[in-house]
Design a protein around this motif. Structure first.
Motif, mmCIF file in Angstrom:
data_model
loop_
_atom_site.group_PDB
_atom_site.id
_atom_site.type_symbol
_atom_site.label_atom_id
_atom_site.label_comp_id
_atom_site.label_asym_id
_atom_site.label_seq_id
_atom_site.Cartn_x
_atom_site.Cartn_y
_atom_site.Cartn_z
ATOM 1 N N LEU A 1 12.209 -4.514 -13.426
ATOM 2 C CA LEU A 1 11.500 -3.271 -13.696
ATOM 3 C C LEU A 1 9.996 -3.473 -13.582
ATOM 4 N N LYS A 2 9.498 -4.584 -14.087
ATOM 5 C CA LYS A 2 8.063 -4.863 -13.985
ATOM 6 C C LYS A 2 7.641 -5.012 -12.527
ATOM 7 N N LEU A 3 8.482 -5.669 -11.748
ATOM 8 C CA LEU A 3 8.175 -5.830 -10.330
ATOM 9 C C LEU A 3 8.181 -4.478 -9.629
ATOM 10 N N THR A 4 9.206 -3.692 -9.889
ATOM 11 C CA THR A 4 9.299 -2.367 -9.271
ATOM 12 C C THR A 4 8.090 -1.505 -9.629
ATOM 13 N N ASP A 5 7.711 -1.512 -10.900
ATOM 14 C CA ASP A 5 6.548 -0.732 -11.325
ATOM 15 C C ASP A 5 5.280 -1.199 -10.618
ATOM 16 N N ALA A 6 5.100 -2.530 -10.529
ATOM 17 C CA ALA A 6 3.898 -3.080 -9.903
ATOM 18 C C ALA A 6 3.828 -2.708 -8.428
ATOM 19 N N VAL A 7 4.958 -2.803 -7.733
ATOM 20 C CA VAL A 7 4.994 -2.498 -6.301
ATOM 21 C C VAL A 7 4.739 -1.015 -6.050
ATOM 22 N N PHE A 8 5.455 -0.141 -6.748
ATOM 23 C CA PHE A 8 5.308 1.294 -6.509
ATOM 24 C C PHE A 8 3.954 1.818 -6.995
ATOM 25 N N ARG A 9 3.414 1.195 -8.044
ATOM 26 C CA ARG A 9 2.091 1.604 -8.503
ATOM 27 C C ARG A 9 1.042 1.298 -7.425
ATOM 28 N N ALA A 10 1.176 0.128 -6.823
ATOM 29 C CA ALA A 10 0.261 -0.240 -5.742
ATOM 30 C C ALA A 10 0.466 0.656 -4.523
ATOM 31 N N MET A 11 1.727 0.962 -4.219
ATOM 32 C CA MET A 11 2.021 1.780 -3.041
ATOM 33 C C MET A 11 1.512 3.212 -3.198
ATOM 34 N N LEU B 1 5.416 -11.444 -5.776
ATOM 35 C CA LEU B 1 5.267 -10.074 -5.287
ATOM 36 C C LEU B 1 4.528 -9.209 -6.303
ATOM 37 N N ALA B 2 4.839 -9.400 -7.580
ATOM 38 C CA ALA B 2 4.160 -8.638 -8.630
ATOM 39 C C ALA B 2 2.669 -8.973 -8.662
ATOM 40 N N ILE B 3 2.345 -10.238 -8.484
ATOM 41 C CA ILE B 3 0.934 -10.658 -8.464
ATOM 42 C C ILE B 3 0.214 -10.063 -7.263
ATOM 43 N N LYS B 4 0.840 -10.185 -6.101
ATOM 44 C CA LYS B 4 0.209 -9.685 -4.872
ATOM 45 C C LYS B 4 0.048 -8.162 -4.901
ATOM 46 N N ALA B 5 0.950 -7.476 -5.590
ATOM 47 C CA ALA B 5 0.856 -6.010 -5.664
ATOM 48 C C ALA B 5 -0.435 -5.580 -6.349
ATOM 49 N N THR B 6 -0.929 -6.398 -7.281
ATOM 50 C CA THR B 6 -2.189 -6.077 -7.961
ATOM 51 C C THR B 6 -3.401 -6.509 -7.142
ATOM 52 N N TYR C 1 -3.466 -6.656 -3.599
ATOM 53 C CA TYR C 1 -3.556 -5.993 -2.301
ATOM 54 C C TYR C 1 -3.774 -4.484 -2.386
ATOM 55 N N THR C 2 -4.298 -3.993 -3.495
ATOM 56 C CA THR C 2 -4.458 -2.545 -3.657
ATOM 57 C C THR C 2 -5.401 -1.938 -2.619
ATOM 58 N N GLN C 3 -6.300 -2.744 -2.078
ATOM 59 C CA GLN C 3 -7.237 -2.243 -1.069
ATOM 60 C C GLN C 3 -6.834 -2.635 0.344
ATOM 61 N N SER C 4 -5.619 -3.145 0.490
ATOM 62 C CA SER C 4 -5.144 -3.561 1.816
ATOM 63 C C SER C 4 -3.818 -2.878 2.129
ATOM 64 N N PRO C 5 -3.856 -1.682 2.699
ATOM 65 C CA PRO C 5 -2.621 -0.935 2.989
ATOM 66 C C PRO C 5 -1.639 -1.698 3.859
ATOM 67 N N VAL C 6 -2.139 -2.451 4.846
ATOM 68 C CA VAL C 6 -1.244 -3.209 5.731
ATOM 69 C C VAL C 6 -0.447 -4.227 4.926
ATOM 70 N N CYS C 7 -1.136 -4.963 4.050
ATOM 71 C CA CYS C 7 -0.445 -5.954 3.221
ATOM 72 C C CYS C 7 0.522 -5.289 2.245
ATOM 73 N N LEU C 8 0.142 -4.109 1.743
ATOM 74 C CA LEU C 8 1.024 -3.405 0.819
ATOM 75 C C LEU C 8 2.335 -2.998 1.480
ATOM 76 N N VAL C 9 2.247 -2.511 2.706
ATOM 77 C CA VAL C 9 3.466 -2.122 3.420
ATOM 78 C C VAL C 9 4.326 -3.353 3.686
ATOM 79 N N SER C 10 3.698 -4.457 4.061
ATOM 80 C CA SER C 10 4.451 -5.702 4.264
ATOM 81 C C SER C 10 5.125 -6.134 2.970
#
Length: 384
Positions: free
Chosen positions: A98-108, A56-61, A63-72
């Protein structure tokens, strides 16, 4: 839904890669089954928890240009968090979480940039997922917030922003912040107002807006104003955007602070030899004026600008910048006091522009005069 293969990294990686891009196409029942499976697996399968978190942390970086994938991804992250919270709450304070949370919310955070109907729908879905997660798991909020404020870092700003938005929502009220409010304001001062990385600070300021809107006079004068003053004195030419974002977020009457903030630093930027600096200073001047109800202070700001206009400038643009600032001051709240000031300012402008020959200065000057004549009402007719 058996356990076979779920402890292998390649299986988890392939599954995440296949599911996230298509999750938005699932019907409600199928989506619920996927998320339920993730949650149940995260209750007790330590290896799966770690592997999924990594993916999930990898994908968060990615999918930054894919809002649909980010919401998923966010929906899966919420399911992951719910499962971990049920199985081993202590994991929510671990560095990996914490690293995962930061990566996800940063992307979101990128979802906030869209202004289309589709972006609004995706943003609403994301916010609903986060609110649902935190509402149904109050301890998760406390663990998240405690983790991000324990060791302040710019990496945590996006997480802080999402947590603040939830905490100050109408549904929850601001009680959730009572224990941490001072600490978060200190973090804002440290990471944003005293950071040497000016551009980065401006980008991150928006995450703190939910709390800045609640700032009291005591908090502003004791916690934020000293740092703001140092920021302006240290590098006023490059900090206008950060200052502008702060002033825009506040809901205070700035009458007590406006003159001290304005001069000398903002005033000097109005006549900078760089056009962008002048534009930034004009924006800050307008924001100060709009939030200042004391017309005496408005008059003092205008007087400071007129005093500066008496100086000789090598470029007409610098004089025009000061007049743009004076035009910005005309956006102060309407009232009898502003009408009285308008007459005086209009008179001074007529005298100033009478012998002016620079076209750039005259263009701004005429617009400025028109604005203050309008502010002054009928009393300015003899002046014109």
């Amino acid at each position: 839904q058996g356990d076979v293969g779920w402890d292998h990294a390649d299986v988890v990686e392939a599954t995440v890669a296949a599911v996230l891009p298509t999750l938005s196409l699932y019907d409600r029942e199928s989506l619920a089954l996927v998320l339920e499976f993730v949650e149940e697996m995260c209750v007790s399968h330590a290896r799966f928890i770690a592997l999924l978190a990594k993916q999930l942390a990898i994908k968060a970086t990615i999918y930054t240009q894919s809002p649909v994938c980010l919401v998923s991804l966010l929906h899966v992250y919420c399911a992951w968090t719910r499962g971990v919270a049920r199985g081993n709450m202590d994991l929510l304070g671990a560095e990996g979480f914490l690293k995962l949370t930061d990566a996800v919310f940063r992307a979101m955070s990128g979802l906030a940039e869209g202004r289309t109907t589709r972006a609004d729908r995706l943003r609403a879905s994301a916010e609903q997922a986060v609110v649902s997660l935190l509402r149904k798991n109050p301890s998760v909020f406390e663990r998240m917030l405690a983790a991000v404020i324990k060791d302040p870092s710019v990496d945590h700003c996006a997480s802080i922003g999402w947590l603040l938005r939830y905490a100050v929502s109408k549904e929850r009220g601001s009680d959730l912040l009572s224990m941490h409010r001072d600490v978060i304001l200190d973090i804002y001062g440290k990471l944003i107002l005293t950071s040497p990385k000016v551009k980065l600070s401006a980008q991150l300021s928006g995450h703190f807006v939910p709390l800045l809107r609640l700032v009291t006079h005591d908090e502003f004068s004791n916690k934020l104003l000293p740092s703001l003053s140092r920021l302006l004195k240290r590098s006023p030419e490059s900090t206008m955007e950060t200052v502008s974002l702060l002033l825009r977020a506040l809901t205070l009457d700035l009458s007590k602070y406006a003159l001290g903030i304005f001069q000398p630093d903002i005033l000097n930027q109005l006549c900078s030899n760089t056009e962008q600096r002048r534009r930034d200073a004009v924006l800050v001047t307008r924001q100060l004026a709009q939030e200042t109800s004391d017309y005496g202070v408005i008059g003092q700001i205008a007087e400071a600008i007129f005093t500066q206009l008496k100086e000789a400038f090598p470029s007409p643009g610098q004089k025009a910048g000061l007049l743009e600032g004076l035009l910005a001051v005309s956006h102060a709240p309407s009232g009898q006091g502003l009408q009285e000031i308008g007459v005086s300012i209009a008179q001074s402008l007529v005298a100033l522009l009478r012998d002016e020959v620079a076209e750039e200065v005259l263009d701004v000057g005429v617009r400025c005069l028109a604005a203050w004549v309008q502010r002054g009402g009928d009393a300015t007719s003899p002046v014109v």
